[in-house]
Structures are given as C-alpha cells and as structure tokens.
Motif scaffolding. Structure first.
Motif, mmCIF file in Angstrom:
data_model
loop_
_atom_site.group_PDB
_atom_site.id
_atom_site.type_symbol
_atom_site.label_atom_id
_atom_site.label_comp_id
_atom_site.label_asym_id
_atom_site.label_seq_id
_atom_site.Cartn_x
_atom_site.Cartn_y
_atom_site.Cartn_z
ATOM 1 N N GLN A 79 -3.080 -8.173 -4.763
ATOM 2 C CA GLN A 79 -2.585 -6.812 -4.946
ATOM 3 C C GLN A 79 -1.832 -6.643 -6.259
ATOM 4 O O GLN A 79 -1.812 -5.548 -6.821
ATOM 5 N N ARG A 82 -3.776 -4.935 -8.899
ATOM 6 C CA ARG A 82 -4.406 -3.679 -8.483
ATOM 7 C C ARG A 82 -3.544 -2.457 -8.811
ATOM 8 O O ARG A 82 -3.724 -1.381 -8.235
ATOM 9 N N GLN A 83 -2.634 -2.602 -9.767
ATOM 10 C CA GLN A 83 -1.690 -1.526 -10.071
ATOM 11 C C GLN A 83 -2.394 -0.217 -10.440
ATOM 12 O O GLN A 83 -1.996 0.867 -9.998
ATOM 13 N N TYR A 86 -3.633 1.777 -7.472
ATOM 14 C CA TYR A 86 -2.566 2.437 -6.724
ATOM 15 C C TYR A 86 -2.061 3.670 -7.474
ATOM 16 O O TYR A 86 -1.783 4.706 -6.862
ATOM 17 N N HIS A 87 -1.941 3.557 -8.809
ATOM 18 C CA HIS A 87 -1.540 4.718 -9.609
ATOM 19 C C HIS A 87 -2.541 5.859 -9.446
ATOM 20 O O HIS A 87 -2.158 7.020 -9.293
ATOM 21 N N LEU A 166 5.507 5.507 -0.794
ATOM 22 C CA LEU A 166 4.310 4.962 -1.433
ATOM 23 C C LEU A 166 4.661 4.147 -2.675
ATOM 24 O O LEU A 166 4.032 3.132 -2.956
ATOM 25 N N LEU A 167 5.652 4.614 -3.402
ATOM 26 C CA LEU A 167 6.129 3.922 -4.606
ATOM 27 C C LEU A 167 7.645 3.928 -4.566
ATOM 28 O O LEU A 167 8.273 4.999 -4.516
ATOM 29 N N PHE A 173 5.025 -0.788 -5.608
ATOM 30 C CA PHE A 173 4.184 -0.058 -4.663
ATOM 31 C C PHE A 173 4.468 -0.551 -3.253
ATOM 32 O O PHE A 173 4.740 -1.725 -3.023
ATOM 33 N N LEU A 177 0.774 2.336 1.183
ATOM 34 C CA LEU A 177 -0.234 2.796 0.226
ATOM 35 C C LEU A 177 -1.244 1.701 -0.069
ATOM 36 O O LEU A 177 -2.461 1.901 0.041
ATOM 37 N N ALA A 178 -0.753 0.536 -0.451
ATOM 38 C CA ALA A 178 -1.630 -0.537 -0.933
ATOM 39 C C ALA A 178 -2.608 -0.985 0.137
ATOM 40 O O ALA A 178 -3.781 -1.251 -0.158
ATOM 41 N N VAL A 181 -5.444 1.662 0.335
ATOM 42 C CA VAL A 181 -6.273 1.678 -0.868
ATOM 43 C C VAL A 181 -7.158 0.438 -0.940
ATOM 44 O O VAL A 181 -8.356 0.522 -1.259
ATOM 45 N N ASP A 182 -6.600 -0.715 -0.606
ATOM 46 C CA ASP A 182 -7.376 -1.960 -0.705
ATOM 47 C C ASP A 182 -8.399 -2.094 0.417
ATOM 48 O O ASP A 182 -9.492 -2.617 0.206
#
Length: 291
Positions: A79, A82-83, A86-87, A166-167, A173, A177-178, A181-182
């Motif tokens: 992760q 994976r920035q 997430y953005h 989320l952030l 993060f 959220l992560a 998304v992943d």
C-alpha cells in the motif's frame, strides 16, 4: 457454492510486528477458502502507518508465510506504493460530494456526540489556518448484507456521526479508503477476515457504491483470543510464530478453525498438510462453532 466463478481472495496484514498465531489462522482460512474453490490467493501489505511499523516487520511476515507454504498467486502489493491511487479516489469523492475536509479535533467531536461544530459537511473547504482530515460523507442507512458464515447482517449507518476518516491530518491514508481502493484494483471477489472488522462493513459498502464498484462477499471468522479473553494482537503482546515448526503451527490453526485434522499430519510436510486441508476444508465447521 462451487469453484466455477472467478474467485479472488487475499490476506492483508499490517506490518506492525511479526506474524502471530491469530494472523496465521486468518491467513490460512483465506488461503483454504480460495484454493478449495479453485480461486487465486493474493497477499497485500497494508503499510500505511510508518510510525507503527518496525522496518523488519514486512520481511518477517513474508518469511513466515513462505515458511508455512502460503505463497501468493501474484506479486505482493504494498500500500505504501499506492499513494497516487488513493489521491485519485479522494479527488473523485470530493468532486462528487461524497467526501469533505474536516478540521474538527477528536475532542470537539466527542464533546458534540460526533456532530461537527464547524459544520464541515456543509462548507466547501476547511479553514486554511488549521490542519484538516478528509472524511467520507455517509448517508443514513439501515444497511443489510449477507455474511458467508454469520448469515444476514444489519447495521445502522449514521450520517456525520459515523463518517470515517479517509486521509488523516498527518497526511496518512486511512484503512477504510485504502482497503476498498485496493480490493477494487486487485479484483477481489471474496474477503475472509476476523470478526473484529465486522462493524466496518457497512461503511465500506457505501464507499464501494460511491466509487461505482461491486463490493466483495465477506466471510468473518471468530478472532483468536488469549487466556484473558483478549484478541491476539501486537498490542496485547502476542508472541511471534516459531517458523521452525510450520507443520505444527498449521495443524494448530486448522484445529482452531474446527477442521479436525488427523494427528498423522503432524509427522508430514507442510505441503502434505495443506493438500489435506484444501481437500477437506469445511467452512460450515466454523459456522457451527461461532454461534
């Protein structure tokens, strides 16, 4: 359920320390569920909080999984790399009104029973003079979904009061959220995880909907506890697995999952034990003893 669909499962530990027995039970359950259904099994390292992650932990976890014969079908996903994804997700949620900037402190939120004294959900930007987090804007919902072990689930989702971060204000993060998304990125169809994460499911379902993605099926297994009744975890000083005895560790994990492995497996190899476990995996055995 049969194996004629594209099953994609995963094990996603946070590298806050070496693998312990409770984590092995979860890893093994997710592996056996995937393999018994002819699916693929992935590993993801959820290394989003460097302040809590010893530098050696990721290597220790992956070495332990290797020692126990639990090899992923694709390269490990990290992760921390994976920035940008997430953005992108946050920008989408902000642009569609499903996320907002929040400069309220925890103390302020507690004092207001979860309500935002600065009315963060109603304003377009947080005060530039204060650090802010980004939160997901939940809507009120009587959330109903089906767990693969526990059956029908019902959760009350409260807008504003339950809005997850989320952030974080520190720039990290958040898990909620992560993980979504992943799981979308990796095409995860089924998630096997501990029942301590059960309460997060309703929020995650709304995030999936906001990202216009199909959520996975969930299967929550009972968590392993210590003699004091506490969940085995790094915080509770759960001892690291002894990688020198992988067959015994796996045997004990199968026993904890109520799979009743024969004693003869203790004298065999890890490969023999996993082959037996895949052929005899019974999800219902967990179900009957988790009620």
């Amino acid at each position: 359920m049969n194996g004629f669909y594209n099953y994609q499962g995963r094990f996603a530990p946070s590298p806050t320390g070496p693998l312990h027995f409770g984590s092995l039970v979860t890893a093994l359950a997710s592996y056996l569920e995937a393999k018994s259904l002819g699916g693929r099994w992935l590993i993801r390292i959820e290394d989003l909080d460097p302040l809590r992650e010893p530098p050696s932990a990721t290597g220790q976890i992956l070495n332990s999984l290797d020692a126990h014969g639990l090899f992923p079908d694709t390269p490990v996903l990290f992760q921390s790399r994976r920035q940008s994804a997430y953005h992108t997700a946050i920008e989408h949620l902000l642009s569609t009104g499903r996320a907002y900037r929040c400069s309220c402190s925890r103390k302020q939120l507690l004092a207001n029973h979860g309500r935002h004294p600065q009315h963060c959900r109603e304003v377009s930007t947080a005060s530039s003079s204060q650090p802010f987090a980004i939160r997901f804007a939940l809507h009120d919902e009587q959330c109903c979904w089906q767990d693969q072990i526990l059956g029908p689930q019902h959760q009350v989702i409260r807008a504003e009061i339950d809005d997850p971060v989320l952030l974080r204000k520190e720039g990290f993060f958040a898990y909620q959220l992560a993980v979504v998304v992943d799981d979308i990125e990796q095409g995860i169809t089924d998630v096997v995880r501990g029942s301590d994460l059960l309460d997060m499911t309703g929020q995650q379902l709304q995030i999936y909907q906001a990202l216009e993605a199909t959520p996975p099926r969930w299967l929550h297994i009972p968590v392993i506890v210590n003699e004091q009744g506490q969940k085995l975890s790094k915080q509770n000083h759960a001892p690291a697995l002894d990688d020198r005895t992988p067959a015994r560790n796996l045997f004990n994990a199968l026993t904890a999952l109520h799979q009743k492995p024969p004693e003869s497996l203790l004298g065999g190899s890890v490969e023999d034990l996993l082959e037996w476990a895949c052929a005899h995996w019974k999800r219902r055995a967990i179900h009957l003893t988790s009620r």
